[in-house]
Design an enzyme around this catalytic site. Structure first.
Site, PDB file in Angstrom:
ATOM      1  N   TYR A 108      -7.971  14.260  -8.478  1.00 50.60           N
ATOM      2  CA  TYR A 108      -7.078  13.487  -9.340  1.00 50.60           C
ATOM      3  C   TYR A 108      -6.132  14.415 -10.109  1.00 50.60           C
ATOM      4  O   TYR A 108      -4.917  14.168 -10.183  1.00 50.60           O
ATOM      5  CB  TYR A 108      -7.915  12.653 -10.309  1.00 50.60           C
ATOM      6  CG  TYR A 108      -7.133  11.718 -11.186  1.00 50.60           C
ATOM      7  CD1 TYR A 108      -6.577  10.543 -10.673  1.00 50.60           C
ATOM      8  CD2 TYR A 108      -6.945  11.986 -12.539  1.00 50.60           C
ATOM      9  CE1 TYR A 108      -5.867   9.672 -11.483  1.00 50.60           C
ATOM     10  CE2 TYR A 108      -6.240  11.127 -13.355  1.00 50.60           C
ATOM     11  CZ  TYR A 108      -5.706   9.973 -12.824  1.00 50.60           C
ATOM     12  OH  TYR A 108      -4.987   9.107 -13.631  1.00 50.60           O
ATOM     13  N   ALA A 109      -6.678  15.497 -10.675  1.00 52.22           N
ATOM     14  CA  ALA A 109      -5.847  16.435 -11.432  1.00 52.22           C
ATOM     15  C   ALA A 109      -4.771  17.059 -10.555  1.00 52.22           C
ATOM     16  O   ALA A 109      -3.634  17.257 -10.992  1.00 52.22           O
ATOM     17  CB  ALA A 109      -6.724  17.522 -12.057  1.00 52.22           C
ATOM     18  N   ALA A 110      -5.134  17.372  -9.309  1.00 54.13           N
ATOM     19  CA  ALA A 110      -4.159  17.971  -8.394  1.00 54.13           C
ATOM     20  C   ALA A 110      -2.994  17.023  -8.142  1.00 54.13           C
ATOM     21  O   ALA A 110      -1.830  17.442  -8.117  1.00 54.13           O
ATOM     22  CB  ALA A 110      -4.834  18.340  -7.075  1.00 54.13           C
ATOM     23  N   ASN A 168       0.870  -1.164   0.000  1.00 49.57           N
ATOM     24  CA  ASN A 168       0.000   0.000   0.000  1.00 49.57           C
ATOM     25  C   ASN A 168       0.910   1.218   0.000  1.00 49.57           C
ATOM     26  O   ASN A 168       1.544   1.529   1.009  1.00 49.57           O
ATOM     27  CB  ASN A 168      -0.909  -0.006   1.229  1.00 49.57           C
ATOM     28  CG  ASN A 168      -1.760   1.242   1.344  1.00 49.57           C
ATOM     29  OD1 ASN A 168      -1.763   2.093   0.455  1.00 49.57           O
ATOM     30  ND2 ASN A 168      -2.499   1.368   2.435  1.00 49.57           N
ATOM     31  N   VAL A 169       0.991   1.915  -1.131  1.00 46.86           N
ATOM     32  CA  VAL A 169       1.953   3.013  -1.250  1.00 46.86           C
ATOM     33  C   VAL A 169       1.649   4.154  -0.282  1.00 46.86           C
ATOM     34  O   VAL A 169       2.529   4.967   0.019  1.00 46.86           O
ATOM     35  CB  VAL A 169       2.015   3.571  -2.696  1.00 46.86           C
ATOM     36  CG1 VAL A 169       2.580   2.534  -3.651  1.00 46.86           C
ATOM     37  CG2 VAL A 169       0.655   4.080  -3.151  1.00 46.86           C
ATOM     38  N   LYS A 227      -1.979  14.506 -10.092  1.00 46.53           N
ATOM     39  CA  LYS A 227      -1.223  14.228 -11.309  1.00 46.53           C
ATOM     40  C   LYS A 227      -0.400  15.431 -11.757  1.00 46.53           C
ATOM     41  O   LYS A 227       0.642  15.279 -12.408  1.00 46.53           O
ATOM     42  CB  LYS A 227      -2.168  13.759 -12.423  1.00 46.53           C
ATOM     43  CG  LYS A 227      -2.773  12.382 -12.144  1.00 46.53           C
ATOM     44  CD  LYS A 227      -1.709  11.331 -11.880  1.00 46.53           C
ATOM     45  CE  LYS A 227      -2.254   9.954 -11.660  1.00 46.53           C
ATOM     46  NZ  LYS A 227      -1.186   8.942 -11.435  1.00 46.53           N
ATOM     47  N   ILE A 265      -6.465   5.637 -21.928  1.00 44.67           N
ATOM     48  CA  ILE A 265      -5.856   4.364 -22.304  1.00 44.67           C
ATOM     49  C   ILE A 265      -6.839   3.233 -22.014  1.00 44.67           C
ATOM     50  O   ILE A 265      -7.507   3.222 -20.976  1.00 44.67           O
ATOM     51  CB  ILE A 265      -4.547   4.139 -21.506  1.00 44.67           C
ATOM     52  CG1 ILE A 265      -3.610   5.357 -21.661  1.00 44.67           C
ATOM     53  CG2 ILE A 265      -3.862   2.860 -21.978  1.00 44.67           C
ATOM     54  CD1 ILE A 265      -3.192   5.677 -23.073  1.00 44.67           C
TER      55      ILE A 265
END
Length: 239
Positions: free
Chosen positions: A145-147, A53-54, A149, A180
Site C-alpha cells: 500500500y505504501a509503495a 474496475n480501474v 501511495k 479518516i
C-alpha cells in the site's frame, strides 16, 4: 458554486471519501461521474454512477470515451479508488502485492493516460491523486500500500510537468490523508482508534468531508496556481 458547469470524474465514488467528494462537487455545481465497482447507495442530483474496475485498461478507456463524448469536456479527475491487502513484507503474497499495485497504482495510470492528454488539448484541467500519510512516511505491514501511495505522488509531480506543456493550464496534485473515519475504520476497536488519534497534533481522527473539502480546493479555480503539490490532511500525524 465553485465548480459550476465543470465535469468531474471521481473513482471509488460509491462510498467513503469518494462519495463525500462526489456529493460536495455536485453541490458546488459540477456534473459528476462517480465511478466504482459497487453501486451508488445515495442519490444526488447531477451525479451518475458508472461501473468501473480501474485495473482494467479497456474499461478505463471506455469511461474516458463516454465522459468526453457525452459532456464534450473533462475538467476534474480524482483518482481515489484504492484497496488494502495488509501484511508484513515476508507475508505478502504475489496476489496481495499484485492486487494492490493493479488498483492503487496502475488504476491511477490507466484513466489519466487518456484524461491527461485530453485536458492538455482542452487547455485546462485538474488531476487529483489520493495518496496517504502512509505514502509519505511508510508503515509497518503496508509495504504494498505504501509503495502505491508513494507512487501516485510521483505520478502527480510528473503529470504537473508533462500536461502543462505548450501553455496548457493543467494542474496535477496529490492529497495525503491521515486516518479518516470511513466504514473501514469503524470496524477497528475503539482503543486502537484512540491510539491513532494520539498520533495527531489535533488529537482526533479526520472525517471524510474534510478530505472532500481539500479536494474541492484543488479541483476549483481557487487553486489555480497550485500544481505538483502534496497536500497533507492528517491532523499533524506522524507514523
Amino acid at each position: 458554486m465553485r465548480l459550476e458547469e465543470k465535469v468531474c470524474i471521481v473513482t471509488g465514488g460509491a462510498k467513503g471519501i469518494g462519495a463525500e467528494m462526489a456529493q460536495l462537487f455536485a453541490k458546488e455545481g459540477a456534473k459528476v461521474i462517480a465511478a466504482d465497482m459497487s453501486d451508488l447507495d445515495y442519490s444526488v442530483e447531477n451525479i451518475e454512477g458508472y461501473k468501473l474496475n480501474v485495473a482494467d485498461t479497456n474499461q478505463c478507456e471506455e469511461l474516458f470515451k463516454y465522459a468526453s463524448e457525452k459532456y464534450g469536456r473533462i475538467d476534474v479527475l480524482v483518482n481515489n479508488a484504492g484497496i488494502t491487502r495488509d501484511g508484513l513484507t515476508h507475508k505478502i503474497t504475489d496476489d496481495m502485492w499484485n492486487m494492490v499495485i493493479d488498483v492503487n497504482l496502475k488504476g491511477v495510470f490507466n484513466l489519466t493516460k487518456h484524461v491527461g492528454p485530453y485536458m492538455m488539448k482542452q487547455g485546462n484541467g485538474s488531476i487529483i491523486n489520493i495518496s496517504s500519510v502512509v505514502g509519505e512516511y511508510g508503515n509497518i505491514g503496508q509495504a504494498n500500500y505504501a509503495a502505491t501511495k508513494a507512487g501516485v505522488i510521483g505520478l502527480a509531480k510528473t503529470w504537473a510537468k508533462e500536461f502543462a506543456r505548450k501553455g496548457a493550464a493543467v494542474r496535477a496534485n496529490a492529497i495525503a490523508p491521515g486516518y479518516i473515519m470511513t466504514d473501514i475504520l469503524k470496524t477497528v476497536p475503539q482503543p486502537l482508534l484512540d491510539d491513532f488519534a494520539k498520533l495527531t497534533m489535533l488529537g482526533r481522527l479526520g472525517q471524510p468531508e474534510e478530505i472532500a473539502k481539500a479536494a474541492l480546493f484543488l479541483a476549483s479555480d481557487d487553486s489555480s496556481y497550485v500544481t505538483g503539490h502534496v497536500l497533507s490532511v492528517n491532523g499533524g500525524m506522524r507514523l
